[in-house]
Design an enzyme around this catalytic site. Structure first.
Site, PDB file in Angstrom:
ATOM      1  N   SER A 111       0.811  -1.215   0.000  1.00  0.00           N
ATOM      2  CA  SER A 111       0.000   0.000   0.000  1.00  0.00           C
ATOM      3  C   SER A 111       0.843   1.263   0.000  1.00  0.00           C
ATOM      4  O   SER A 111       0.297   2.356  -0.037  1.00  0.00           O
ATOM      5  CB  SER A 111      -0.931  -0.004   1.221  1.00  0.00           C
ATOM      6  N   HIS A 123      -2.539  -3.161  -6.037  1.00  0.00           N
ATOM      7  CA  HIS A 123      -2.993  -2.817  -4.685  1.00  0.00           C
ATOM      8  C   HIS A 123      -4.514  -2.913  -4.597  1.00  0.00           C
ATOM      9  O   HIS A 123      -5.242  -2.051  -5.089  1.00  0.00           O
ATOM     10  CB  HIS A 123      -2.512  -1.401  -4.344  1.00  0.00           C
ATOM     11  N   GLU A 126      -5.500  -0.416  -7.481  1.00  0.00           N
ATOM     12  CA  GLU A 126      -4.459   0.482  -7.977  1.00  0.00           C
ATOM     13  C   GLU A 126      -3.402  -0.343  -8.705  1.00  0.00           C
ATOM     14  O   GLU A 126      -2.901  -1.325  -8.155  1.00  0.00           O
ATOM     15  CB  GLU A 126      -3.770   1.211  -6.815  1.00  0.00           C
ATOM     16  N   ASN A 161      -3.281   5.850  -0.628  1.00  0.00           N
ATOM     17  CA  ASN A 161      -2.798   6.086   0.732  1.00  0.00           C
ATOM     18  C   ASN A 161      -2.062   7.402   0.898  1.00  0.00           C
ATOM     19  O   ASN A 161      -1.903   7.884   2.017  1.00  0.00           O
ATOM     20  CB  ASN A 161      -1.936   4.913   1.186  1.00  0.00           C
TER      21      ASN A 161
END
Length: 282
Positions: free
Chosen positions: A119, A140, A152, A190
């Protein structure tokens, strides 16, 4: 490239969810972890999720068994020699991931693509630990994997166009919507999410509001389905701290400095839902 056998490293919440989705969509899956206990726990969680879906009428009992039959539990990394595509979903720790990718590079066939569910850790840094940097990519998934549609896809500088296309097609085959991110610490999700969670923790730390008030403001005022402190508990406070540390070190910007209260909770062993205590008790 056709992906027929799909490997997953890590049978925890994320890895188990990824394995379930791959098997639901017809792939043969090898689910690996370091101990029989971890693999059995992961398989039990997958079985529970599938049976719940059957009870709701979304799938039949025979489909449940068919999906489970497509998942092979493993504690032997050499089983990945038959994998066309592998997703690593181990702890958010650089050294652990480096060791896994070095081992996968030795075991997996030359055509296999190796991806990370990290992440926050830059993919190029992981790719440099292998002899196939063109076949390394970030994939991700969001938690909970069977429910969340986003994946992602993170390209390192060395990632080939073929690897990228195969990964995007695979995400779509799994019923996900891929969003492409450049290879910076935290990527898109993130880099935006964790500073918000961190600021919510600072609000609690500095007495700006109670945990309930902070989460209520974000749920009712910003229409978030879950407040940031409850979300941190779901993600895992140790994972939140690891991501923020990667952001802080990667950019050298004090705005990513983890809140001392977060660090204190992690050091105390209050990691969120998985330990029964975080900002809330479970």
């Amino acid at each position: 490239m056709q992906v027929e056998t799909f490997g997953v490293i890590g049978a925890g919440q994320m890895g188990g969810g990824i394995a379930q989705v791959a098997a639901v969509n017809g792939m043969q899956v090898i689910l690996h972890d370091i101990s029989t206990e971890f693999v059995e726990r992961g398989m039990a969680a997958i079985t529970k999720n599938l049976r719940r879906s059957a009870e709701k009428g979304k799938i039949t009992d025979s489909e449940v068994q068919g999906i489970l039959d497509r998942i092979t539990p493993s504690t032997d990394m050499t089983r990945m020699k038959s994998a066309d595509f592998v997703v690593e979903a181990a702890s958010e720790n650089e050294e652990i991931k480096f060791k896994i990718f070095s081992r996968l590079d030795e075991v997996c066939p030359p055509h296999a693509i190796l991806s990370s569910n990290t992440s926050s850790i830059p993919i190029g840094r992981i790719a440099s630990r292998t002899r196939r940097p063109d076949k390394i990519i970030g994939m991700h998934f969001m938690n909970p994997v069977p429910v969340m549609k986003l994946v992602e896809v993170i390209r390192a500088l060395s990632t080939s166009d073929e690897t990228y296309r195969t990964t995007v097609e695979l995400a779509e085959k799994m019923g996900k919507t891929p969003a492409v991110a450049s290879d910076f610490p935290g990527f898109i999700a993130n880099r935006i999410l964790l500073p918000m969670i961190n600021e919510a923790i600072f609000c609690l730390f500095q007495g700006v509001g109670s945990k309930e008030s902070i989460d209520t403001v974000m749920k009712l005022g910003m229409n978030h389905p879950m407040g940031p402190l409850a979300l941190a508990d779901l993600i895992g406070l140790d994972t939140c701290l690891a991501i923020l540390t990667t952001l802080h070190q990667g950019f050298g910007d004090p705005k990513y400095r983890p809140c001392p209260l977060l660090r204190q909770y992690v050091e105390t062993g209050w990691l969120g839902r998985k330990t029964g205590r975080g900002f809330y008790q479970y």
